[in-house]
Scaffold this motif. Structure first.
Motif, mmCIF file in Angstrom:
data_model
loop_
_atom_site.group_PDB
_atom_site.id
_atom_site.type_symbol
_atom_site.label_atom_id
_atom_site.label_comp_id
_atom_site.label_asym_id
_atom_site.label_seq_id
_atom_site.Cartn_x
_atom_site.Cartn_y
_atom_site.Cartn_z
ATOM 1 N N GLY A 34 0.831 -1.195 0.000
ATOM 2 C CA GLY A 34 0.000 0.000 0.000
ATOM 3 C C GLY A 34 0.869 1.249 0.000
ATOM 4 O O GLY A 34 2.071 1.200 -0.265
ATOM 5 N N LYS A 35 0.243 2.376 0.349
ATOM 6 C CA LYS A 35 0.935 3.663 0.358
ATOM 7 C C LYS A 35 2.120 3.622 1.327
ATOM 8 O O LYS A 35 2.006 3.142 2.447
ATOM 9 C CB LYS A 35 -0.045 4.766 0.764
ATOM 10 C CG LYS A 35 0.556 6.145 0.699
ATOM 11 C CD LYS A 35 -0.451 7.223 0.985
ATOM 12 C CE LYS A 35 0.231 8.575 0.875
ATOM 13 N NZ LYS A 35 -0.661 9.655 1.235
ATOM 14 N N ASP A 36 3.263 4.107 0.866
ATOM 15 C CA ASP A 36 4.496 4.185 1.654
ATOM 16 C C ASP A 36 4.922 2.833 2.220
ATOM 17 O O ASP A 36 5.481 2.754 3.311
ATOM 18 C CB ASP A 36 4.354 5.205 2.793
ATOM 19 C CG ASP A 36 4.103 6.613 2.286
ATOM 20 O OD1 ASP A 36 4.686 6.970 1.233
ATOM 21 O OD2 ASP A 36 3.329 7.355 2.920
#
Length: 152
Positions: free
Chosen positions: A135-137
């Protein structure tokens, strides 16, 4: 009857453990070269049926034998840990490194030429196509649930 208390019989031994099989790096190299030659002279055989005008014959087809550190150790009559110890010794580490690279190269080139099973060799050599989804980051993926309410 147990040994007398405080005995030091173990100090009487002239040596501890067996003597190294290979006293010099050159001896180790020569033995490894014998293994390489043995591998070339002793291919594996596949029994393959052939049909010609209704006559079926089973022929033996020579197949490339992959070199391995395990096979080398069996050939040299040493344990795998003994090979690792030779690889740490001064003067022997270069030979051990060269031998490992020769074995790795033989397997890689055999697989690249489709003489050895590419999937097995890729796993053996630690080669793999890896893709990781995050996912994000770099956070883990979180599934999104779509809930619809019907019939009001």
């Amino acid at each position: 009857m147990p040994a007398p208390s405080g005995n030091q019989f173990w100090k009487v031994r002239s040596s501890h453990g067996r003597d190294p099989i290979f006293a010099t790096p050159n001896q180790l190299w020569e033995a490894c070269a014998e293994y390489f030659e043995w591998v070339e002279l002793n291919p594996l055989y596949e029994a393959r049926p052939f049909a010609y005008q209704g006559d079926v014959k089973v022929e033996k087809i020579a197949k490339m034998r992959a070199m391995t550190i395990s096979g080398l150790c069996i050939f040299l009559d040493i344990a795998r840990v003994t090979w690792a110890e030779y690889a740490k010794r001064e003067g022997f580490s270069y030979i051990a490194s060269q031998v490992e690279e020769i074995i790795r190269t033989q397997k890689f080139e055999g697989a690249a030429a489709d003489l050895l099973n590419p999937n097995i060799i890729a796993r053996e050599l630690g080669l793999a196509d890896k893709s990781e989804l995050t996912g994000k980051d770099g956070a883990p993926l979180v599934p999104i649930l779509n809930v619809t309410v019907s019939g009001a």
